[in-house]
Motif scaffolding. Structure first.
Motif, PDB file in Angstrom:
ATOM      1  N   LEU A 129       6.395  18.462  -0.098  1.00 42.95           N
ATOM      2  CA  LEU A 129       7.609  18.829  -0.856  1.00 42.95           C
ATOM      3  C   LEU A 129       8.670  19.535   0.029  1.00 42.95           C
ATOM      4  CD1 LEU A 129       8.725  19.403  -3.663  1.00 42.95           C
ATOM      5  CD2 LEU A 129       7.467  21.914  -3.424  1.00 42.95           C
ATOM      6  N   THR A 130       9.733  19.093   0.091  1.00 42.95           N
ATOM      7  CA  THR A 130      10.856  19.392   0.807  1.00 42.95           C
ATOM      8  C   THR A 130      11.938  19.819  -0.190  1.00 42.95           C
ATOM      9  OG1 THR A 130      12.199  17.228   0.768  1.00 42.95           O
ATOM     10  CG2 THR A 130      10.142  17.609   2.344  1.00 42.95           C
ATOM     11  N   SER A 131      13.121  20.513   0.645  1.00 45.29           N
ATOM     12  CA  SER A 131      14.326  20.666  -0.209  1.00 45.29           C
ATOM     13  C   SER A 131      15.036  19.486  -0.788  1.00 45.29           C
ATOM     14  CB  SER A 131      15.357  21.313   0.756  1.00 45.29           C
ATOM     15  OG  SER A 131      15.878  20.708   1.802  1.00 45.29           O
ATOM     16  N   ASP A 132      14.673  18.397  -0.669  1.00 47.65           N
ATOM     17  CA  ASP A 132      15.508  17.172  -1.095  1.00 47.65           C
ATOM     18  C   ASP A 132      14.725  16.559  -2.136  1.00 47.65           C
ATOM     19  OD1 ASP A 132      17.586  17.601   0.487  1.00 47.65           O
ATOM     20  OD2 ASP A 132      16.679  16.762   2.135  1.00 47.65           O
ATOM     21  N   MET A 133      13.257  16.441  -2.180  1.00 46.73           N
ATOM     22  CA  MET A 133      12.477  15.753  -2.813  1.00 46.73           C
ATOM     23  C   MET A 133      10.877  16.009  -2.729  1.00 46.73           C
ATOM     24  SD  MET A 133      12.419  12.200  -0.151  1.00 46.73           S
ATOM     25  CE  MET A 133      14.155  12.451   0.106  1.00 46.73           C
ATOM     26  N   LEU A 134      10.175  15.534  -3.491  1.00 46.56           N
ATOM     27  CA  LEU A 134       8.455  15.345  -3.310  1.00 46.56           C
ATOM     28  C   LEU A 134       8.280  13.986  -2.735  1.00 46.56           C
ATOM     29  CD1 LEU A 134       5.661  16.214  -3.518  1.00 46.56           C
ATOM     30  CD2 LEU A 134       5.724  15.481  -6.025  1.00 46.56           C
ATOM     31  N   ARG A 135       7.821  13.841  -1.659  1.00 44.77           N
ATOM     32  CA  ARG A 135       7.317  12.696  -0.908  1.00 44.77           C
ATOM     33  C   ARG A 135       5.831  12.273  -1.036  1.00 44.77           C
ATOM     34  NH1 ARG A 135       9.763  13.394   3.601  1.00 44.77           N
ATOM     35  NH2 ARG A 135      11.401  11.885   3.289  1.00 44.77           N
ATOM     36  N   ILE A 136       5.601  11.278  -1.715  1.00 44.84           N
ATOM     37  CA  ILE A 136       3.909  10.689  -1.532  1.00 44.84           C
ATOM     38  C   ILE A 136       4.090   9.674  -0.720  1.00 44.84           C
ATOM     39  CG2 ILE A 136       2.371   9.878  -3.150  1.00 44.84           C
ATOM     40  CD1 ILE A 136       4.034  10.907  -5.534  1.00 44.84           C
ATOM     41  N   THR A 137       3.306  10.016   0.388  1.00 43.55           N
ATOM     42  CA  THR A 137       2.897   9.007   1.546  1.00 43.55           C
ATOM     43  C   THR A 137       1.584   7.966   1.241  1.00 43.55           C
ATOM     44  OG1 THR A 137       4.295  10.167   2.956  1.00 43.55           O
ATOM     45  CG2 THR A 137       2.908   8.722   3.966  1.00 43.55           C
ATOM     46  N   ILE A 138       1.811   7.059   1.039  1.00 44.60           N
ATOM     47  CA  ILE A 138       0.582   6.177   0.957  1.00 44.60           C
ATOM     48  C   ILE A 138       0.417   5.224   2.284  1.00 44.60           C
ATOM     49  CG2 ILE A 138      -0.752   4.631  -0.490  1.00 44.60           C
ATOM     50  CD1 ILE A 138       1.395   5.549  -2.764  1.00 44.60           C
ATOM     51  N   GLN A 139      -0.817   5.182   2.896  1.00 45.97           N
ATOM     52  CA  GLN A 139      -0.765   4.318   3.832  1.00 45.97           C
ATOM     53  C   GLN A 139      -1.054   2.878   3.449  1.00 45.97           C
ATOM     54  OE1 GLN A 139      -0.227   7.233   6.287  1.00 45.97           O
ATOM     55  NE2 GLN A 139      -0.360   5.383   7.139  1.00 45.97           N
ATOM     56  N   ASP A 140      -0.658   1.891   4.472  1.00 45.87           N
ATOM     57  CA  ASP A 140      -0.488   0.705   3.954  1.00 45.87           C
ATOM     58  C   ASP A 140      -1.823  -0.011   3.430  1.00 45.87           C
ATOM     59  OD1 ASP A 140      -1.437   0.381   6.698  1.00 45.87           O
ATOM     60  OD2 ASP A 140      -0.383  -1.728   6.834  1.00 45.87           O
ATOM     61  N   TYR A 141      -2.789   0.443   4.192  1.00 47.53           N
ATOM     62  CA  TYR A 141      -4.229  -0.153   4.010  1.00 47.53           C
ATOM     63  C   TYR A 141      -4.682  -0.053   2.602  1.00 47.53           C
ATOM     64  CZ  TYR A 141      -6.028   4.258   5.731  1.00 47.53           C
ATOM     65  OH  TYR A 141      -6.475   5.458   5.956  1.00 47.53           O
ATOM     66  N   ALA A 142      -4.231   1.243   2.171  1.00 51.07           N
ATOM     67  CA  ALA A 142      -4.614   1.653   0.911  1.00 51.07           C
ATOM     68  C   ALA A 142      -4.091   0.688  -0.397  1.00 51.07           C
ATOM     69  CB  ALA A 142      -4.245   3.100   0.443  1.00 51.07           C
ATOM     70  N   LEU A 143      -2.966   0.082   0.011  1.00 45.60           N
ATOM     71  CA  LEU A 143      -2.204  -1.004  -0.774  1.00 45.60           C
ATOM     72  C   LEU A 143      -2.346  -2.315  -0.711  1.00 45.60           C
ATOM     73  CD1 LEU A 143       1.053   1.373  -1.390  1.00 45.60           C
ATOM     74  CD2 LEU A 143      -0.952   1.401  -2.892  1.00 45.60           C
ATOM     75  N   PHE A 144      -2.558  -2.746   0.579  1.00 45.26           N
ATOM     76  CA  PHE A 144      -2.208  -4.159   1.002  1.00 45.26           C
ATOM     77  C   PHE A 144      -3.169  -4.492   2.069  1.00 45.26           C
ATOM     78  CE2 PHE A 144       1.905  -2.144   0.300  1.00 45.26           C
ATOM     79  CZ  PHE A 144       2.391  -2.610  -0.964  1.00 45.26           C
ATOM     80  N   ASP A 145      -3.671  -5.934   2.225  1.00 44.50           N
ATOM     81  CA  ASP A 145      -4.228  -6.164   3.102  1.00 44.50           C
ATOM     82  C   ASP A 145      -3.234  -6.574   4.366  1.00 44.50           C
ATOM     83  OD1 ASP A 145      -6.729  -6.607   2.004  1.00 44.50           O
ATOM     84  OD2 ASP A 145      -6.041  -8.691   1.108  1.00 44.50           O
ATOM     85  N   SER A 146      -3.692  -6.706   5.554  1.00 45.23           N
ATOM     86  CA  SER A 146      -2.779  -6.501   6.846  1.00 45.23           C
ATOM     87  C   SER A 146      -1.926  -7.775   6.852  1.00 45.23           C
ATOM     88  CB  SER A 146      -3.739  -6.745   8.110  1.00 45.23           C
ATOM     89  OG  SER A 146      -3.090  -6.918   9.254  1.00 45.23           O
ATOM     90  N   GLY A 147      -0.405  -7.498   6.967  1.00 47.11           N
ATOM     91  CA  GLY A 147       0.346  -8.529   6.929  1.00 47.11           C
ATOM     92  C   GLY A 147       0.883  -9.209   5.691  1.00 47.11           C
ATOM     93  N   LYS A 148       0.153  -8.437   4.654  1.00 45.90           N
ATOM     94  CA  LYS A 148       0.502  -8.993   3.298  1.00 45.90           C
ATOM     95  C   LYS A 148       1.350  -7.957   2.413  1.00 45.90           C
ATOM     96  CE  LYS A 148      -2.129 -12.809   3.945  1.00 45.90           C
ATOM     97  NZ  LYS A 148      -1.360 -14.133   3.862  1.00 45.90           N
TER      98      LYS A 148
END
Length: 261
Positions: A129-148
């Motif tokens: 949580l920052t003064s501008d936004m709530l940022r949700i960071t998701i690592q790429d391997y949780a969503l996609f296969d490598s290079g996809k």
């Protein structure tokens, strides 16, 4: 007897034109003063000038004497109190809005943190949580296969959870941003990291939008490629952190530091 031509001599020049001319000059002067006063924000000063003009045209104090009496600090205590009350009301409204947004963002963050902990996703998801936004960071391997850029089936549950929370707070805009490391990619599907990050952000945003009747006008997707790293690209661990998708819930107001004391 010689006839003398009768000569007509005008003993006095007709000066009747001076009266309307003088009136015209007076009116022009009054107009310029009024225009000058109207261009100023100070309503008290404008009122005083108008009073001076009215007095001058009705046989009162000379207009120049009235102008000399006008001072910026010539404001009654009641006027000061009214201005202070107005400013206090505006500040209070802004404070209330900021507090509401702070409470909303903290509630979303708390619910997401609970989901992350209960599902063992602390290595894959982080919230900040920052003064501008709530940022949700998701690592790429949780969503996609490598290079996809195709979202994994198991990531759909996460998209549904985030989407349901966003639907509970409809007043905020959402940015879905894709990021990569600095290792160049060039294959049959993507020409550059720009393409990969843009496609990933767009595809995950589509999953956020399809889970319910969420207002799509709130959303935008953007690809930043390799140009906004959060860690070094010199190590495998750093590059892994840089490959990510962020769901940014944007606040509508600025932090309380902008409020007039």
């Amino acid at each position: 007897m010689k006839k003398h031509k009768k000569e007509h001599h005008e003993e006095h020049i007709d000066e009747t034109w001076l009266i309307p001319y003088a009136d015209l000059l007076t009116l022009l002067l009054a107009l310029f003063i009024i225009l000058f006063a109207s261009s100023q924000v100070d309503e008290k000063k404008y009122t005083q000038i108008m009073a001076g003009l009215n007095s001058a045209f009705n046989g009162g104090v000379n207009i120049f004497e009235a102008s000399d009496s006008i001072k910026l600090d010539d404001v009654s205590p009641s006027d000061v109190a009214s201005l202070e009350q107005k400013g206090t009301g505006q500040n209070q409204a802004l404070k209330d809005m900021i507090n509401k947004e702070k409470n909303d963002m903290e509630a979303i963050k708390k619910n997401l943190d609970t989901f992350i902990a209960e599902n063992g996703l602390t290595m894959q998801l982080q919230t900040k949580l920052t003064s501008d936004m709530l940022r949700i960071t998701i690592q790429d391997y949780a969503l996609f296969d490598s290079g996809k850029a195709i979202v994994k089936p198991e990531a759909q549950k996460l998209a549904t959870v985030i989407s349901n929370m966003l639907n509970m707070y409809p007043d905020y805009k959402v940015e879905v941003a894709g990021h990569t490391d600095n290792i160049p990619i060039r294959n049959a599907e993507f020409d550059s990291n720009w393409d990969l990050s843009s496609r990933r952000s767009l595809n995950f945003m589509k999953y956020l939008l399809q889970s319910n009747n969420i207002n799509q006008a709130r959303f935008r997707s953007i690809g930043y490629g390799e140009y906004q790293p959060i860690d070094t690209n010199k190590t495998p661990e750093g590059r892994a952190k840089n490959r990510r998708v962020e769901v940014n819930i944007i606040r509508n107001t600025i932090e309380a530091k902008t409020i007039v004391p």
